[in-house]
Design a protein around this motif. Structure first.
Motif, PDB file in Angstrom:
ATOM      1  N   CYS A 154      -4.342   5.954   5.942  1.00  0.00           N
ATOM      2  CA  CYS A 154      -4.053   5.352   4.637  1.00  0.00           C
ATOM      3  C   CYS A 154      -5.339   5.184   3.832  1.00  0.00           C
ATOM      4  O   CYS A 154      -6.322   5.910   4.037  1.00  0.00           O
ATOM      5  CB  CYS A 154      -3.332   4.025   4.839  1.00  0.00           C
ATOM      6  SG  CYS A 154      -4.313   2.793   5.737  1.00  0.00           S
ATOM      7  N   GLY A 155      -5.343   4.224   2.914  1.00  0.00           N
ATOM      8  CA  GLY A 155      -6.488   4.043   2.047  1.00  0.00           C
ATOM      9  C   GLY A 155      -7.650   3.297   2.672  1.00  0.00           C
ATOM     10  O   GLY A 155      -8.727   3.226   2.076  1.00  0.00           O
ATOM     11  N   GLN A 215       0.823  -1.212   0.000  1.00  0.00           N
ATOM     12  CA  GLN A 215       0.000   0.000   0.000  1.00  0.00           C
ATOM     13  C   GLN A 215       0.854   1.259   0.000  1.00  0.00           C
ATOM     14  O   GLN A 215       0.483   2.268  -0.598  1.00  0.00           O
ATOM     15  CB  GLN A 215      -0.948   0.017   1.209  1.00  0.00           C
ATOM     16  CG  GLN A 215      -1.908   1.196   1.167  1.00  0.00           C
ATOM     17  CD  GLN A 215      -2.873   1.284   2.332  1.00  0.00           C
ATOM     18  OE1 GLN A 215      -3.707   2.183   2.384  1.00  0.00           O
ATOM     19  NE2 GLN A 215      -2.772   0.382   3.281  1.00  0.00           N
ATOM     20  N   PHE A 216       2.019   1.185   0.658  1.00  0.00           N
ATOM     21  CA  PHE A 216       2.943   2.317   0.685  1.00  0.00           C
ATOM     22  C   PHE A 216       4.341   1.788   0.975  1.00  0.00           C
ATOM     23  O   PHE A 216       4.510   0.623   1.353  1.00  0.00           O
ATOM     24  CB  PHE A 216       2.504   3.372   1.710  1.00  0.00           C
ATOM     25  CG  PHE A 216       2.283   2.880   3.116  1.00  0.00           C
ATOM     26  CD1 PHE A 216       3.336   2.767   4.009  1.00  0.00           C
ATOM     27  CD2 PHE A 216       1.006   2.553   3.557  1.00  0.00           C
ATOM     28  CE1 PHE A 216       3.137   2.340   5.312  1.00  0.00           C
ATOM     29  CE2 PHE A 216       0.786   2.127   4.861  1.00  0.00           C
ATOM     30  CZ  PHE A 216       1.857   2.015   5.743  1.00  0.00           C
ATOM     31  N   LYS A 223       0.605   7.437  -3.035  1.00  0.00           N
ATOM     32  CA  LYS A 223       0.033   8.745  -3.362  1.00  0.00           C
ATOM     33  C   LYS A 223      -1.411   8.607  -3.828  1.00  0.00           C
ATOM     34  O   LYS A 223      -2.302   9.328  -3.372  1.00  0.00           O
ATOM     35  CB  LYS A 223       0.888   9.422  -4.427  1.00  0.00           C
ATOM     36  CG  LYS A 223       0.413  10.803  -4.839  1.00  0.00           C
ATOM     37  CD  LYS A 223       1.361  11.384  -5.892  1.00  0.00           C
ATOM     38  CE  LYS A 223       0.877  12.762  -6.368  1.00  0.00           C
ATOM     39  NZ  LYS A 223       1.787  13.315  -7.405  1.00  0.00           N
ATOM     40  N   ARG A 224      -1.633   7.669  -4.752  1.00  0.00           N
ATOM     41  CA  ARG A 224      -2.985   7.512  -5.283  1.00  0.00           C
ATOM     42  C   ARG A 224      -3.922   6.841  -4.272  1.00  0.00           C
ATOM     43  O   ARG A 224      -5.065   7.281  -4.090  1.00  0.00           O
ATOM     44  CB  ARG A 224      -2.938   6.696  -6.578  1.00  0.00           C
ATOM     45  CG  ARG A 224      -4.309   6.499  -7.186  1.00  0.00           C
ATOM     46  CD  ARG A 224      -4.286   6.039  -8.620  1.00  0.00           C
ATOM     47  NE  ARG A 224      -5.651   5.816  -9.100  1.00  0.00           N
ATOM     48  CZ  ARG A 224      -6.455   6.764  -9.537  1.00  0.00           C
ATOM     49  NH1 ARG A 224      -6.057   8.025  -9.581  1.00  0.00           N
ATOM     50  NH2 ARG A 224      -7.689   6.469  -9.944  1.00  0.00           N
ATOM     51  N   THR A 225      -3.455   5.800  -3.606  1.00  0.00           N
ATOM     52  CA  THR A 225      -4.315   5.078  -2.675  1.00  0.00           C
ATOM     53  C   THR A 225      -4.709   5.950  -1.488  1.00  0.00           C
ATOM     54  O   THR A 225      -5.874   5.969  -1.071  1.00  0.00           O
ATOM     55  CB  THR A 225      -3.611   3.793  -2.197  1.00  0.00           C
ATOM     56  OG1 THR A 225      -3.295   2.986  -3.329  1.00  0.00           O
ATOM     57  CG2 THR A 225      -4.493   2.998  -1.256  1.00  0.00           C
ATOM     58  N   PHE A 226      -3.756   6.692  -0.940  1.00  0.00           N
ATOM     59  CA  PHE A 226      -4.065   7.580   0.175  1.00  0.00           C
ATOM     60  C   PHE A 226      -5.047   8.663  -0.251  1.00  0.00           C
ATOM     61  O   PHE A 226      -5.952   9.037   0.511  1.00  0.00           O
ATOM     62  CB  PHE A 226      -2.789   8.233   0.709  1.00  0.00           C
ATOM     63  CG  PHE A 226      -1.987   7.377   1.653  1.00  0.00           C
ATOM     64  CD1 PHE A 226      -1.848   6.020   1.442  1.00  0.00           C
ATOM     65  CD2 PHE A 226      -1.358   7.932   2.751  1.00  0.00           C
ATOM     66  CE1 PHE A 226      -1.106   5.227   2.309  1.00  0.00           C
ATOM     67  CE2 PHE A 226      -0.616   7.161   3.625  1.00  0.00           C
ATOM     68  CZ  PHE A 226      -0.486   5.805   3.402  1.00  0.00           C
ATOM     69  N   SER A 247     -11.886  -0.201   1.277  1.00  0.00           N
ATOM     70  CA  SER A 247     -10.441  -0.057   1.069  1.00  0.00           C
ATOM     71  C   SER A 247     -10.122   0.034  -0.424  1.00  0.00           C
ATOM     72  O   SER A 247      -9.900  -0.993  -1.072  1.00  0.00           O
ATOM     73  CB  SER A 247      -9.674  -1.209   1.719  1.00  0.00           C
ATOM     74  OG  SER A 247     -10.269  -2.456   1.409  1.00  0.00           O
ATOM     75  N   PRO A 248     -10.123   1.248  -0.978  1.00  0.00           N
ATOM     76  CA  PRO A 248      -9.737   1.422  -2.384  1.00  0.00           C
ATOM     77  C   PRO A 248      -8.244   1.197  -2.582  1.00  0.00           C
ATOM     78  O   PRO A 248      -7.464   1.222  -1.631  1.00  0.00           O
ATOM     79  CB  PRO A 248     -10.120   2.877  -2.669  1.00  0.00           C
ATOM     80  CG  PRO A 248     -10.050   3.554  -1.331  1.00  0.00           C
ATOM     81  CD  PRO A 248     -10.480   2.514  -0.335  1.00  0.00           C
ATOM     82  N   HIS A 249      -7.880   0.980  -3.843  1.00  0.00           N
ATOM     83  CA  HIS A 249      -6.476   0.835  -4.211  1.00  0.00           C
ATOM     84  C   HIS A 249      -6.249   1.647  -5.481  1.00  0.00           C
ATOM     85  O   HIS A 249      -7.172   2.244  -6.035  1.00  0.00           O
ATOM     86  CB  HIS A 249      -6.140  -0.634  -4.404  1.00  0.00           C
ATOM     87  CG  HIS A 249      -4.695  -0.970  -4.179  1.00  0.00           C
ATOM     88  ND1 HIS A 249      -3.774  -0.057  -3.689  1.00  0.00           N
ATOM     89  CD2 HIS A 249      -3.996  -2.132  -4.365  1.00  0.00           C
ATOM     90  CE1 HIS A 249      -2.584  -0.640  -3.584  1.00  0.00           C
ATOM     91  NE2 HIS A 249      -2.690  -1.903  -3.990  1.00  0.00           N
TER      92      HIS A 249
END
Length: 394
Positions: free
Chosen positions: A318-319, A192-193, A289-292, A368-370
């Motif tokens: 986080c996401g 995720q990061f 960057k995108r998930t957050f 929880s998006p990704h």
């Protein structure tokens, strides 16, 4: 990041809005193809023979995981899930009556049960460090609780039940200064990061393939700092872990593979390697960057709905987004969203014991998006939640 191209290579997005990546991310087509190719090879020439053919690719999975977390290839061991990876490290420690385990309120349920078993078995004390005012682990309290009996600091980087990102590097600084082993559960963070074991200062890190790495189910891994190996006594021994001396003794194999078992799914291992390589190619900073950003947008929009409240803690989030709808059981919200092809799940009190003691909010709806999710999918999910909330209020 070419999101449209990534979505074209992810067949699941064509017919569902998948917001359950903290449960299991959607496999990419490239990962699926690697796995199917291995299964076909096993069917064509035999399982042992197929493993021999793909030996270099299996080795690459270890190397890719080491690169992913900033460790060495020899420090990686493969498992069928992250709980087995956690147990391999945790139960290999030498426990004695009076030892202390320091952990946080965000700790995952299976980890907590392992702590409690060792406490019952050896008379070990489990100390739960309080949260600070933001809801993350209170590092000042952690530092003050360390004494000569402290045997382990075990922390979940990201809990299963919320968007909190614990200050793992600050925990690592404290652990290093006190010379206390530090076990970091990276199940919800790896993929995720960025997670760098050297920057964090951990001694052990556990992770899974199925969540934000988008790998197959039935995969997990353990990273063990080389300097820790001689302080551990692996709790399971078999032919993958040690070498028989020809008489009545054995020696452990070099590196972290001493924690492994011989049998494995080679299709899963290669699928995990493919998923890790894809994450590395995309870049963990770009993924984060995108998930957050998607998580922050979703959290803000849900909080803007009447009768809906989010419950995420921490200074950094986080996401993962957790929420409740007034007057509707969380499991019922999950079911209603599933009826319109939106994948989410609900948290459980049993998987968040110490958080439940503190807040009593579980079960929560967990979204929880990704990075492959889109704003249009968030629109759809928010509209569906709003409709559920409106019907409950009517």
């Amino acid at each position: 990041m070419d999101v449209e191209a990534l979505r074209k290579g992810t067949r699941g997005v064509a017919h569902r809005t998948h917001l359950n990546n903290a449960g299991a991310g959607l496999l990419s087509d490239r990962t699926l193809e690697v796995m199917v190719r291995q299964l076909r090879l096993e069917a064509d020439i035999g399982g042992y023979e197929a493993a021999d053919v793909r030996r270099d690719a299996v080795e690459q999975t270890y190397a890719s995981l080491a690169r992913l977390v900033g460790g060495q290839r020899s420090e990686i061991a493969l498992f069928d899930n992250s709980s087995r990876a956690f147990n391999a490290a945790f139960y290999s420690m030498r426990w004695a009556e009076g030892d202390r385990i320091l952990t946080g309120r965000a700790e995952y349920g299976s980890n907590v049960l392992a702590y409690l078993q060792i406490a019952q078995r050896y008379g070990v004390e489990v100390v739960v460090v309080p949260n600070d005012e933001s809801g993350q682990i209170d590092t000042a309290a952690l530092e003050s609780l360390i004494d000569e009996r402290t045997k382990l600091i075990g922390v979940a980087h990201v809990p299963t039940g919320g968007g909190l990102v614990n200050p793992a590097a600050e925990v690592g600084r404290i652990a290093r200064a006190a010379e206390v082993p530090y076990l970091l559960d990276g199940t919800q963070s790896v993929g995720q990061f960025p997670v760098d074991v050297e920057a964090i200062g951990a001694d052990f890190l556990t992770g899974t393939g199925r969540k934000f790495l988008r790998g197959p189910r039935g995969t997990g891994f353990l990273w063990v700092r080389t300097a820790m190996l001689d302080r551990l006594d692996p709790h399971v021994n078999e032919i993958a872990a040690s070498v028989w001396d020809g008489e009545r003794g054995f020696t452990w194999k070099d590196g972290a593979t001493r924690f492994e078992t011989w049998e494995r799914s080679y299709s899963n291992v290669l699928g995990l390697g493919a998923a890790v390589d894809q994450a590395l190619e995309l870049g963990l900073s770009e993924i984060a960057k995108r998930t957050f950003a998607l998580g922050a947008e979703l959290r803000e929009r849900l909080d803007g709905l009447r009768g809906v409240k989010t419950h995420d803690l921490g200074r950094v989030r986080c996401g993962i987004v957790t929420m409740k709808v007034d007057g509707v059981q969380s499991e019922d919200v999950v079911r209603r969203l599933a009826d319109v092809d939106i994948n989410v799940t609900a948290t459980e009190a049993e998987a968040n014991q110490f958080d439940t003691e503190d807040r009593g909010v579980h079960p929560l709806v967990r979204l929880s998006p990704h990075y492959y999710n889109t704003t249009a999918e968030l629109d759809r999910a928010v509209a569906a939640v709003e409709q559920i909330a409106q019907r409950a209020a009517a």
